[in-house]
Design a protein around this motif. Structure first.
Motif, PDB file in Angstrom:
ATOM      1  N   ASP A   1       0.819  -1.216   0.000  1.00 55.31           N
ATOM      2  CA  ASP A   1       0.000   0.000   0.000  1.00 55.31           C
ATOM      3  C   ASP A   1       0.850   1.261   0.000  1.00 55.31           C
ATOM      4  O   ASP A   1       0.511   2.256  -0.651  1.00 55.31           O
ATOM      5  CB  ASP A   1      -0.937   0.020   1.217  1.00 55.31           C
ATOM      6  CG  ASP A   1      -2.051  -1.010   1.074  1.00 55.31           C
ATOM      7  OD1 ASP A   1      -2.120  -1.681   0.028  1.00 55.31           O
ATOM      8  OD2 ASP A   1      -2.845  -1.145   2.018  1.00 55.31           O
ATOM      9  N   MET A   2       1.949   1.228   0.744  1.00 53.60           N
ATOM     10  CA  MET A   2       2.848   2.389   0.758  1.00 53.60           C
ATOM     11  C   MET A   2       3.448   2.577  -0.643  1.00 53.60           C
ATOM     12  O   MET A   2       3.531   3.699  -1.137  1.00 53.60           O
ATOM     13  CB  MET A   2       3.956   2.165   1.791  1.00 53.60           C
ATOM     14  CG  MET A   2       4.873   3.353   1.984  1.00 53.60           C
ATOM     15  SD  MET A   2       4.096   4.695   2.960  1.00 53.60           S
ATOM     16  CE  MET A   2       4.730   6.161   2.115  1.00 53.60           C
ATOM     17  N   ALA A   3       3.850   1.479  -1.253  1.00 53.17           N
ATOM     18  CA  ALA A   3       4.435   1.560  -2.596  1.00 53.17           C
ATOM     19  C   ALA A   3       3.424   2.126  -3.596  1.00 53.17           C
ATOM     20  O   ALA A   3       3.772   2.939  -4.460  1.00 53.17           O
ATOM     21  CB  ALA A   3       4.921   0.176  -3.038  1.00 53.17           C
ATOM     22  N   LYS A   4       2.182   1.691  -3.430  1.00 55.94           N
ATOM     23  CA  LYS A   4       1.119   2.185  -4.316  1.00 55.94           C
ATOM     24  C   LYS A   4       0.915   3.701  -4.151  1.00 55.94           C
ATOM     25  O   LYS A   4       0.751   4.427  -5.133  1.00 55.94           O
ATOM     26  CB  LYS A   4      -0.187   1.448  -3.977  1.00 55.94           C
ATOM     27  CG  LYS A   4      -1.072   1.081  -5.151  1.00 55.94           C
ATOM     28  CD  LYS A   4      -2.040  -0.010  -4.738  1.00 55.94           C
ATOM     29  CE  LYS A   4      -3.441   0.195  -5.124  1.00 55.94           C
ATOM     30  NZ  LYS A   4      -4.366   1.139  -4.739  1.00 55.94           N
ATOM     31  N   LEU A   5       0.957   4.164  -2.906  1.00 54.62           N
ATOM     32  CA  LEU A   5       0.827   5.609  -2.658  1.00 54.62           C
ATOM     33  C   LEU A   5       1.936   6.385  -3.357  1.00 54.62           C
ATOM     34  O   LEU A   5       1.703   7.455  -3.923  1.00 54.62           O
ATOM     35  CB  LEU A   5       0.909   5.917  -1.153  1.00 54.62           C
ATOM     36  CG  LEU A   5      -0.312   5.650  -0.291  1.00 54.62           C
ATOM     37  CD1 LEU A   5       0.000   6.007   1.161  1.00 54.62           C
ATOM     38  CD2 LEU A   5      -1.527   6.448  -0.773  1.00 54.62           C
ATOM     39  N   ILE A   6       3.159   5.855  -3.269  1.00 55.99           N
ATOM     40  CA  ILE A   6       4.310   6.541  -3.893  1.00 55.99           C
ATOM     41  C   ILE A   6       4.094   6.664  -5.399  1.00 55.99           C
ATOM     42  O   ILE A   6       4.310   7.709  -5.993  1.00 55.99           O
ATOM     43  CB  ILE A   6       5.628   5.772  -3.623  1.00 55.99           C
ATOM     44  CG1 ILE A   6       5.919   5.736  -2.132  1.00 55.99           C
ATOM     45  CG2 ILE A   6       6.791   6.394  -4.390  1.00 55.99           C
ATOM     46  CD1 ILE A   6       7.061   4.790  -1.747  1.00 55.99           C
ATOM     47  N   VAL A   7       3.685   5.569  -6.008  1.00 54.96           N
ATOM     48  CA  VAL A   7       3.500   5.584  -7.468  1.00 54.96           C
ATOM     49  C   VAL A   7       2.333   6.499  -7.841  1.00 54.96           C
ATOM     50  O   VAL A   7       2.460   7.345  -8.730  1.00 54.96           O
ATOM     51  CB  VAL A   7       3.255   4.157  -8.002  1.00 54.96           C
ATOM     52  CG1 VAL A   7       2.943   4.190  -9.500  1.00 54.96           C
ATOM     53  CG2 VAL A   7       4.453   3.263  -7.711  1.00 54.96           C
ATOM     54  N   GLU A   8       1.219   6.333  -7.134  1.00 50.28           N
ATOM     55  CA  GLU A   8       0.000   7.059  -7.524  1.00 50.28           C
ATOM     56  C   GLU A   8       0.015   8.537  -7.173  1.00 50.28           C
ATOM     57  O   GLU A   8      -0.567   9.344  -7.879  1.00 50.28           O
ATOM     58  CB  GLU A   8      -1.225   6.424  -6.850  1.00 50.28           C
ATOM     59  CG  GLU A   8      -1.610   5.109  -7.455  1.00 50.28           C
ATOM     60  CD  GLU A   8      -2.826   4.522  -6.768  1.00 50.28           C
ATOM     61  OE1 GLU A   8      -3.111   3.337  -7.035  1.00 50.28           O
ATOM     62  OE2 GLU A   8      -3.472   5.214  -5.958  1.00 50.28           O
ATOM     63  N   PHE A   9       0.615   8.870  -6.046  1.00 51.66           N
ATOM     64  CA  PHE A   9       0.485  10.258  -5.627  1.00 51.66           C
ATOM     65  C   PHE A   9       1.548  11.181  -6.236  1.00 51.66           C
ATOM     66  O   PHE A   9       1.234  11.948  -7.132  1.00 51.66           O
ATOM     67  CB  PHE A   9       0.343  10.367  -4.112  1.00 51.66           C
ATOM     68  CG  PHE A   9      -0.032  11.754  -3.704  1.00 51.66           C
ATOM     69  CD1 PHE A   9      -1.264  12.287  -4.079  1.00 51.66           C
ATOM     70  CD2 PHE A   9       0.854  12.556  -3.005  1.00 51.66           C
ATOM     71  CE1 PHE A   9      -1.601  13.595  -3.753  1.00 51.66           C
ATOM     72  CE2 PHE A   9       0.519  13.863  -2.669  1.00 51.66           C
ATOM     73  CZ  PHE A   9      -0.711  14.388  -3.050  1.00 51.66           C
ATOM     74  N   PRO A  10       2.820  11.133  -5.792  1.00 46.37           N
ATOM     75  CA  PRO A  10       3.742  12.105  -6.406  1.00 46.37           C
ATOM     76  C   PRO A  10       3.877  11.921  -7.916  1.00 46.37           C
ATOM     77  O   PRO A  10       3.912  12.905  -8.648  1.00 46.37           O
ATOM     78  CB  PRO A  10       5.085  11.859  -5.705  1.00 46.37           C
ATOM     79  CG  PRO A  10       4.883  10.755  -4.743  1.00 46.37           C
ATOM     80  CD  PRO A  10       3.462  10.335  -4.740  1.00 46.37           C
TER      81      PRO A  10
END
Lengths: 130, 130, 130, 130, 130, 130
Positions: free
Chosen positions: F35-44
């Motif tokens: 989930d953290m990895a997904k946030l990194i890809v999707e957000f910044p």
């Protein structure tokens, strides 16, 4: 009485970290500066962590967020160990760090997450996301 | 779907602040930059606050600590209102800010405490220390 | 004894700021949170400022630099008044803020300089650069 | 004249650190970016440290506090060496770092104290608290 | 020669802000501390903004990001005006602030966006998102 | 659609860093917290870098400045590699870091410059100042 405050602080610290970690941190500083070590025990632990109103789990969450936001990754391992020992689940600790990304930004949050990953790894904690 | 994430965010926001506050903040920004407003709703609220693993009270504590530590007093009133609405007692909010003094230092902690004092005063909340 | 530490803190505070300022700050917080006010008196003043090893002028310089660097302009007026009362010359205070520009950058340093300008103006202090 | 400012900067630097340290820092950067190295010499040292109004001991205290508060432990060893060379006693340096805990919080202050411990150890400085 | 550096700085400043803004900022500080004003002109503007390698638009972007990330909203209006005057489109300025949210977090980014909103409003700039 | 945002993020990331770097960072985190990895890809990357209005070079400058100013040297190597891959000249990257010294101060700027020096050295980039 000061003694009282110091004793309260040590009591809290013993719930939070192993004797080994205590020796490597507070006791290590004490050999150099007994007064600095005394401040650490008496102030965050003897005067704040030991207050009623919030339990140790809530205080651990606050500490983690404050440390992520101030970019203090270097000493976060102490507090991750503390969070585990006062009863936060590994999942709650990861979640707490992740939550901070909105306030502290990605770089500081990732610095913190790497510390969590290392501590979990060292302690053989297996963490699985739902 | 994005819509889903946006809706989840609005749902969380409605539990946290009054419609009036929502209008004065997110809706106010939306008139200037709809995309910035969308990011606010979708990211901290739709993607993080709405996650399982920690409840809204725990997330409010984390947010308060992260904001005290990053010196962001200007927007803390929003989150103090939020903390009250998700069920943190006034006493827990004061205690949370006070806890941060060990990590954020006195000036940032006092800046935050003044915000808490102002919000409690505006909302007619009487707070008494035990 | 706690009483001792509290009394020491009040003693230092009375050397640093006027009774009027003390009422508007520490006593003002005390009405809301007696425990927070007690921490302020006992910790920075009763446990640190009152230590031997550095005099009040040196401690005032350290406080100013720490506050400039952490961007805490909001409470700097208290410490500018304190610096004047423990005997730092107006010129030394301006010089101290200016020195910080290498470490804290221009925006934070200028925020602080504006506070110094305001306090000097309020107190009718004429400052002239050589 | 620029030359003047550069020379003044080098003069201050030579009072603060050994030629060996100067080579490992300023001269090391100079090989990569001569302009960055020139800025370092001319600005903090040639334009600020060399000003009248505060002596080098007072400026060292300000620098230490500013660096503790901005969490810049990585380059603090340079300034601890500098503080010793301009005449601050080991005891005053430890005291200065400890003083910052009220403004910078424990994690940043401890990060800094560990640097002081390392530098003192490397230089064979024995420090004893009264 | 210093004169040269000062003149270069003034030249850059005149491209960035109106005479009115210059009077309200640099000239205002100059009346209090001529040396601080000289540092402002000579260092950020005479020694950095005036360097080749990056144009004024690129430097304005860097300044905006650095100020958002260090939470320096109080002086951002000066740099928003500067960004407009060196040729950044209103849309690019909003976009630049928005970009920072990943690194600086929402509270600091929103503090900055409110400054942009105010400056655009004061200058009658209509901004429309695509 | 989320998938869309994730895909856009991966697309941007592939323009910025090598597959090897991507594996050592995002993919490394993904093994611990998907989930953290997904946030990194999707957000910044998926929500900000991929927006129109500013190109990747401008966004890289903003990121560098924001990271220098928040003292996040630990993850700067990723973004220096990114800056090179989106087309910023080595000279522009050094210049960007140098520019930040007015806002972030010398210690944070030098911490960042050392990262640039290391990355350039690892990649065999020869950089010469004019």
């Amino acid at each position: 009485m000061e003694t009282n405050r110091y004793n309260k602080g040590i009591e809290v610290l013993q719930q939070m970290v192993s004797q080994e970690t205590l020796n490597a941190t507070v006791k290590h500083i004490e050999k150099f500066s007994p007064d600095m070590a005394k401040l650490i025990v008496e102030f965050p632990y003897g005067s704040l962590y030991s207050r009623p109103g919030l339990d140790l789990k809530q205080r651990s969450l606050l500490t983690i967020a404050a440390m992520v936001a101030s970019g203090s990754a270097a000493q976060l391992d102490f507090h991750v160990q503390g969070a585990l020992n006062v009863g936060l689940a590994p999942n709650e600790i990861v979640e707490a760090v992740m939550h901070c990304v909105s306030y502290a930004g990605f770089p500081k949050t990732l610095d913190a997450m790497f510390v969590v990953m290392r501590v979990f790894n060292e302690q053989g904690i297996t963490y699985e996301e739902v």
